[in-house]
Design an enzyme around this catalytic site. Structure first.
Site, PDB file in Angstrom:
ATOM      1  CB  CYS A   2      -1.066   0.749   1.302  1.00 44.24           C
ATOM      2  SG  CYS A   2      -2.203  -1.132   1.364  1.00 44.24           S
ATOM      3  NE  ARG A  13      -4.874   2.015   1.800  1.00 44.54           N
ATOM      4  CZ  ARG A  13      -4.912   1.467   3.407  1.00 44.54           C
ATOM      5  NH1 ARG A  13      -5.774   2.220   4.118  1.00 44.54           N
ATOM      6  NH2 ARG A  13      -3.204   0.738   3.535  1.00 44.54           N
ATOM      7  CG  ASN A  76       0.822  -6.557   4.987  1.00 44.98           C
ATOM      8  OD1 ASN A  76       0.680  -7.078   5.785  1.00 44.98           O
ATOM      9  ND2 ASN A  76       1.213  -7.290   3.236  1.00 44.98           N
TER      10      ASN A  76
END
Length: 322
Positions: A2, A13, A76
């Site tokens: 991400c 994002r 992540n």
């Protein structure tokens, strides 16, 4: 995988995954009861808007912004994220899925969020039995700046984020240090420093940024997003800023087939979003539909006690001119 971005009162994002998680835009009003496993529930809190999974009538946010303009996103962080199996008596013990609720629900500013996070221990507690514990770190920002919160076996590390960008591994201090490798890049016509004896003429625009990484790795996306943000020349007005914000996210997005996981799945940018802190509008687009859709936080009844969800618009919208 991400990329999160904070820029000029806009936050958002790319969410990059090989599978969907039932994501929907959600508004959590002030009276929605949010249960916390180690302390009393939040029965009264700031209203929030973001992308979430619906679970037992609750929004499990991937990212969100509250009514005060404070933003938080989970990204992540595999191999580095550590959650403690036992609660600490001297800490506020918070499960990963609860952290956005707690920070955005109780903090109005980045400074308040930092003070809260300084006493937090992230607990190894899933939302429900059988649910996975996603390895995450978090991007937190408001108009004053940004920070990164990374949970490790040594505790929750907090880093100032002067860049306003977060991706994935490696840990944030290395990401920031790595930018020094690209300090010679420029958006302008480059000076010939190779040789005074050779007439090395430029033959196209953009040559000052030769060497800017173009792959989809987290460290390369960090560099590319940081370069584009630092050299951004956005038009004036909300929509000019929003358009520029999405252009930067587009530059670090994943095209289906360009990144394949070890399991043989395509990692793609399932959605991109941009939240305007002043207007409270959540803009988004999906991989299948590049037209912007929007949900307005302040158009909702923020004194309600139930979350409201909006399914994503997945069909490409085309405006025919004839």
């Amino acid at each position: 995988m991400c990329t999160s971005l904070a820029m000029n009162g806009l936050f958002g994002r790319n969410l990059d995954l090989e599978s969907r998680f039932g994501e929907q835009v959600a508004v959590a009003p002030r009276a929605l009861a949010l249960p916390l496993h180690a302390c009393a529930p939040l029965t009264r809190h700031y209203a929030m808007i973001g992308m979430a999974t619906a679970a037992n009538g609750l929004p499990l946010f991937a990212e969100a912004m509250n009514e005060k303009g404070l933003y938080m996103a989970g990204l992540n962080f595999p191999g580095n994220a550590y959650y403690f199996p036992e609660n600490a008596p001297d800490k506020q013990n918070v499960a990963p899925y609860e952290l956005i609720w707690l920070v955005l629900g109780t903090c109005a500013t980045l400074a308040e969020a930092r003070r809260l996070l300084e006493n937090v221990q992230v607990a190894a507690r899933p939302f429900a039995e059988g649910w996975p514990l996603a390895p995450l770190h978090w991007h937190v920002a408001d108009a004053s700046g940004a920070l990164v919160a990374e949970p490790t076996a040594e505790g929750l590390w907090l880093y100032d984020d002067p860049v306003g960008v977060l991706t994935n591994n490696p840990p944030y201090p290395y990401q920031l240090q790595n930018l020094a490798n690209y300090r010679s890049l420029t958006p302008r016509v480059p000076e010939n420093r190779f040789s005074k004896a050779l007439d090395l003429a430029v033959y196209g625009q953009g040559m000052g940024a030769i060497g800017l990484p173009g792959d989809a790795s987290p460290i390369s996306r960090f560099v590319r997003a940081a370069f584009l943000k630092e050299n951004s020349a956005a038009p004036e007005g909300e929509m000019g800023g929003v358009a520029q914000f999405f252009r930067i996210l587009d530059a670090v997005a994943m095209v289906r087939g360009s990144v394949v996981t070890e399991a043989g799945e395509c990692d793609v940018t399932t959605y991109s979003c941009c939240i305007d802190a002043e207007s409270g509008v959540y803009y988004y687009k999906t991989y299948a539909n590049s037209a912007l859709a929007a949900v307005r936080l302040f158009a909702e009844d923020l004194e309600a006690d139930r979350v409201r969800f909006w399914p994503l618009r997945e069909t490409m919208a085309v405006q025919y001119e004839n």
